[in-house]
Design an enzyme around this catalytic site. Structure first.
Site, short mmCIF file in Angstrom:
data_model
loop_
_atom_site.label_atom_id
_atom_site.label_comp_id
_atom_site.label_asym_id
_atom_site.label_seq_id
_atom_site.Cartn_x
_atom_site.Cartn_y
_atom_site.Cartn_z
N HIS A 39 33.71 -51.51 -18.58
CA HIS A 39 33.74 -51.39 -17.12
C HIS A 39 34.50 -50.11 -16.82
O HIS A 39 35.55 -49.84 -17.41
CB HIS A 39 34.46 -52.57 -16.47
CG HIS A 39 34.89 -52.30 -15.05
ND1 HIS A 39 33.99 -52.27 -14.00
CD2 HIS A 39 36.11 -52.01 -14.53
CE1 HIS A 39 34.65 -51.99 -12.89
NE2 HIS A 39 35.94 -51.82 -13.18
N CYS A 109 28.93 -50.92 -12.78
CA CYS A 109 30.01 -49.99 -12.47
C CYS A 109 29.86 -48.67 -13.22
O CYS A 109 30.23 -47.60 -12.70
CB CYS A 109 31.34 -50.63 -12.82
SG CYS A 109 31.37 -51.29 -14.51
#
Length: 469
Positions: A39, A109
């Protein structure tokens, strides 16, 4: 060309959503190394910007629910001001990064960070993040990682929408509002060599990144089932055990289940009852009524949730648990096998039980035969995990997790891990996948954990809040 404006450093914050599990488990399962489920977010103008199922959000750097980043990567310097950047975020936030368009593995993301980072600096985020091989996600391991990470499906929380006045105010304070020419994006910083992008010294780890704390699985009490089992055991007692029968009747009719009274019942009634039943054929060195012995697993599973009761069981008749466990190999009933496995789970979930079942000591089950608890439990774990019964597999994943937390030795760790890897080639439900991944993490990581005595002390703090099956 920009005038009167200080260049802004743009960083990529990198997090591992598997918290180290992918790195430790991918090689033995896939035959190739996958360092993390990444992420990322973009940090600039004193804010951290990221994409989730709620759209584009922002927070103070490092203030999402997943804590501090594993790594911080300097992407470059930006010549853009905060107002233009916010205008850009608003535009893409109403289009391809709108709320609800997030997908953990396809549009996430990292997609956002790559595009926004390139807009700000002309550079892309490291390729090892964006090139997570698609073939990995098509494997059973990839499917289980996907299940395991379903709780993160919406991305990390902790931010506020980019339209918030608080963000605009912060951004304005970081900008001197310069004039920008039309060729603003053509002037970029020098491209960063991605091979040298990650420097271990720059890593910032929180405790959750450094270690995965797995809690033991405890199967809840089922008073109806326990009472039914005790009634059956009572009927098997001979007339010479009238006093035990009377105490069993008193327990069944009292309806009182306080910890103190349960402990007294285990000491004064249950242990003498089970011992009397075992001793029926004990003198002949055979136990003909395996069904009788197997039926003892239910009350043992129930009372093992009480540390005081379990300590009494181990102290007064240390052979009792081994004798009941030994019937796993002789019973043909899946339900009885599951009951024994769940009994062992609850015993391993407590400190005294963990010390007993990870012991290499030999315990007699009659005058001719003896068993070693750690080997016996290992055999049952392997049997459960490789069985075709979903019930047994589910019980096996709980048992192997508790066994791994209890710090079993290296030989049995390898045997359990091998059985887990074989089972994980099948499609598993979320609970079994979660437990399997956690167990393998504990087994692989066991040499980096505290030594045995410290580990057992450590267990005292985590056993107070176990996972309830």
């Amino acid at each position: 060309i920009i005038t009167g404006f200080a260049m802004q450093l743009v960083q990529v914050y990198i997090y591992d959503l598997s918290f180290g599990m992918a790195s430790q488990m991918s090689l033995p399962i896939l035959g190739r190394q996958i360092d993390g489920i990444w992420h990322t977010s973009i940090v600039c103008f004193n804010r951290e910007y990221f994409f989730s199922s709620r759209g584009i959000e922002s927070c103070a750097p490092g203030m999402t629910v997943i804590g501090q980043p594993l790594r911080k990567h300097d992407l470059g310097q930006s010549q853009l001001d905060a107002d233009l950047f916010m205008e850009y975020l608003t535009t893409i936030g109403n289009d391809r990064f709108r709320p609800g368009s997030y997908d953990l593995f396809k549009h996430n993301c990292n997609t956002f960070s790559n595009e926004v980072g390139h807009f700000l600096t002309g550079n892309f985020i490291p390729s090892y993040i964006t090139n997570l091989p698609s073939e990995v996600l098509s494997t059973p391991f990839g499917g289980m990682i996907q299940q395991f990470m379903s709780s993160m499906e919406g991305g990390p929380a902790g931010g506020i929408p980019i339209s918030s006045p608080a963000i605009n105010q912060t951004s304005q304070q970081s900008s001197t509002k310069p004039s920008i020419s039309n060729n603003q994006q053509s002037t970029t910083t020098k491209n960063i060599n991605e091979d040298n992008a990650i420097k271990p010294a720059e890593s910032t780890n929180t405790s959750i990144q450094e270690d995965i704390i797995s809690l033991p699985v405890i199967f809840p009490k089922d008073l109806v089932k326990v009472q039914s089992s005790i009634k059956q055991l009572k009927e098997m007692l001979s007339s010479s055990n009238a006093d035990i029968v009377a105490r069993l009747d008193s327990y069944l009719t009292s309806g009182t289940n306080s910890t103190e009274k349960e402990t007294d019942f285990v000491k004064q009634t249950l242990i003498p009852c089970l011992t009397a039943l075992i001793n029926v054929d004990y003198d002949q060195d055979t136990i003909s009524s395996n069904a009788t012995i197997t039926n003892m697993a239910t009350p043992l599973k129930h009372f093992a949730t009480n540390e005081s009761s379990l300590e009494l069981l181990c102290e007064i008749n240390e052979n009792l648990i081994s004798i009941v466990t030994d019937t796993f190999s002789t019973t043909t009933s899946i339900d009885q096998k599951v009951e024994i496995a769940e009994m062992l789970c609850n015993i391993l979930g407590k400190t005294s039980g963990a010390k007993y079942l990870t012991s290499n000591k030999q315990y007699s089950i009659n005058s001719k035969n003896s068993v070693c608890p750690v080997n016996m439990v290992t055999t049952i774990i392997v049997s459960c995990l490789l069985d075709q019964s979903t019930k047994l597999q589910n019980a096996g994943t709980a048992l192997v997790l508790n066994f791994a937390i209890a710090n079993c030795n290296e030989d049995v760790s390898f045997e359990c891990a091998s059985a887990l890897i074989e089972m994980m080639r099948q499609e598993l439900d979320y609970v079994s996948a979660h437990r399997s991944l956690s167990a393998i993490n504990c087994l692989i990581d066991r040499n980096e954990q505290p030594n045995r005595s410290n580990r057992l002390e450590y267990r005292k703090t985590i056993c107070a809040t176990p996972e309830v099956a």
